[in-house]
Design a protein around this motif. Structure first.
Motif, PDB file in Angstrom:
ATOM      1  N   ASN A   1       0.539  -1.072   0.093  1.00 47.75           N
ATOM      2  CA  ASN A   1      -0.197  -0.111   0.238  1.00 47.75           C
ATOM      3  C   ASN A   1       0.857   1.230  -0.203  1.00 47.75           C
ATOM      4  N   TYR A   2       2.195   1.166   0.640  1.00 51.08           N
ATOM      5  CA  TYR A   2       2.565   2.308   1.124  1.00 51.08           C
ATOM      6  C   TYR A   2       3.608   2.348  -0.713  1.00 51.08           C
ATOM      7  N   LEU A   3       4.089   1.241  -1.516  1.00 49.72           N
ATOM      8  CA  LEU A   3       5.081   1.859  -2.505  1.00 49.72           C
ATOM      9  C   LEU A   3       3.490   2.338  -3.736  1.00 49.72           C
TER      10      LEU A   3
ATOM     11  N   ASN B   1       0.875   3.710  -3.470  1.00 50.53           N
ATOM     12  CA  ASN B   1      -0.016   5.101  -2.644  1.00 50.53           C
ATOM     13  C   ASN B   1       1.482   6.305  -2.458  1.00 50.53           C
ATOM     14  N   THR B   2       2.681   6.025  -3.163  1.00 50.25           N
ATOM     15  CA  THR B   2       4.037   6.659  -3.288  1.00 50.25           C
ATOM     16  C   THR B   2       4.815   6.721  -4.175  1.00 50.25           C
ATOM     17  N   PRO B   3       3.902   7.121  -5.094  1.00 48.43           N
ATOM     18  CA  PRO B   3       4.742   6.718  -6.587  1.00 48.43           C
ATOM     19  C   PRO B   3       6.176   7.480  -6.875  1.00 48.43           C
ATOM     20  N   ASP B   4       6.566   8.162  -6.316  1.00 48.42           N
ATOM     21  CA  ASP B   4       7.911   8.764  -5.942  1.00 48.42           C
ATOM     22  C   ASP B   4       8.582   8.261  -5.488  1.00 48.42           C
ATOM     23  N   PHE B   5       9.145   7.269  -4.968  1.00 47.99           N
ATOM     24  CA  PHE B   5       9.577   6.762  -3.721  1.00 47.99           C
ATOM     25  C   PHE B   5      10.866   5.968  -5.073  1.00 47.99           C
TER      26      PHE B   5
ATOM     27  N   ARG C   1      12.962   8.699  -5.465  1.00 48.05           N
ATOM     28  CA  ARG C   1      14.578   9.277  -4.511  1.00 48.05           C
ATOM     29  C   ARG C   1      14.633   8.256  -4.065  1.00 48.05           C
TER      30      ARG C   1
END
Length: 231
Positions: free
Chosen positions: A17-19, A21-25, A28
């Motif tokens: 879920n984190y990945l 909802n965090t497309p720029d992970f 970075r």
């Protein structure tokens, strides 16, 4: 991500879920793209994330290619069927004698669509056709059965009376029973005839098969046979 402690450890769903909802992970942390290795389902060796993504993309492309090939094949088959249907209808229009029309309908279905056996019966005809073979030998039960069909019956030979209309009923292992009525096949109008298509192949006419083509056959045949009823 939600707070965690020893009682509530991070789960795989939390990470997914984190990945998601965090497309720029990975933008970075680009170094992780090269560091992450997965097991390939094809070679069973470790591959990079990029390589695994490429494999998945190739699999999707291959699946799309198969779907495209199926669409082309079905399209070609439909063109062939449409051409045969057009020739069949054209030949019916050229029949001048009402008495020979039912036999022509049956023989042309055999020839154009490669059906091993075809039989046809028509009732409630004009008195001048009442003694013809196509208008005789039909019981009230068979007429009621034809009227009860709101779509062609396709399936095994279960001892239907109409099978006896065929030249060789013993080899009829699968059947299509097609009611003939004014207008569309699925109307409530009583049937005035029935077509029997039979094959020694038990899989030729199967329960659950599409009947759109058979319905078009029925509608064209019914329209052509209308002159036997209204002359």
């Amino acid at each position: 991500m939600k707070p965690t402690d020893a009682m509530n450890p991070i789960t795989e769903d939390d990470i997914a879920n984190y990945l998601a909802n965090t497309p720029d992970f990975f933008a970075r942390h680009s170094e992780l793209l090269a560091a992450v290795h997965l097991t390939s389902p094809h070679s069973h060796r470790a591959v990079s994330l990029q390589e695994r993504q490429a494999e998945m993309l190739r699999e999707k492309i291959k699946a799309l290619e198969h779907r495209l090939m199926d669409m082309v094949r079905h399209g070609n088959e439909n063109v062939i069927i449409a051409d045969r249907l057009q020739r069949w209808a054209r030949n019916l229009l050229q029949v001048r004698s009402g008495r020979s029309l039912p036999a022509t309908i049956a023989s042309e279905i055999e020839n154009q669509f490669m059906v091993p056996q075809v039989a046809i019966k028509v009732w409630d005809v004009d008195s001048r056709y009442g003694q013809e073979a196509f208008a005789e030998g039909v019981t009230e039960d068979a007429k009621s059965f034809a009227s009860s069909l709101t779509q062609p019956y396709c399936g095994v030979n279960s001892g239907f009376e109409a099978v006896n209309w065929l030249a060789d009923s013993a080899t009829a292992l699968s059947l299509a029973l097609i009611p003939l009525r004014d207008g569309a096949v699925n109307t409530a109008e009583p049937a005035f005839g029935m077509l029997v298509l039979a094959s020694p192949d038990p899989q030729r006419f199967q329960s659950g098969m599409g009947t759109d083509f058979l319905e078009r056959i029925a509608e064209l045949a019914s329209a052509a046979l209308s002159r036997l009823r209204h002359d």
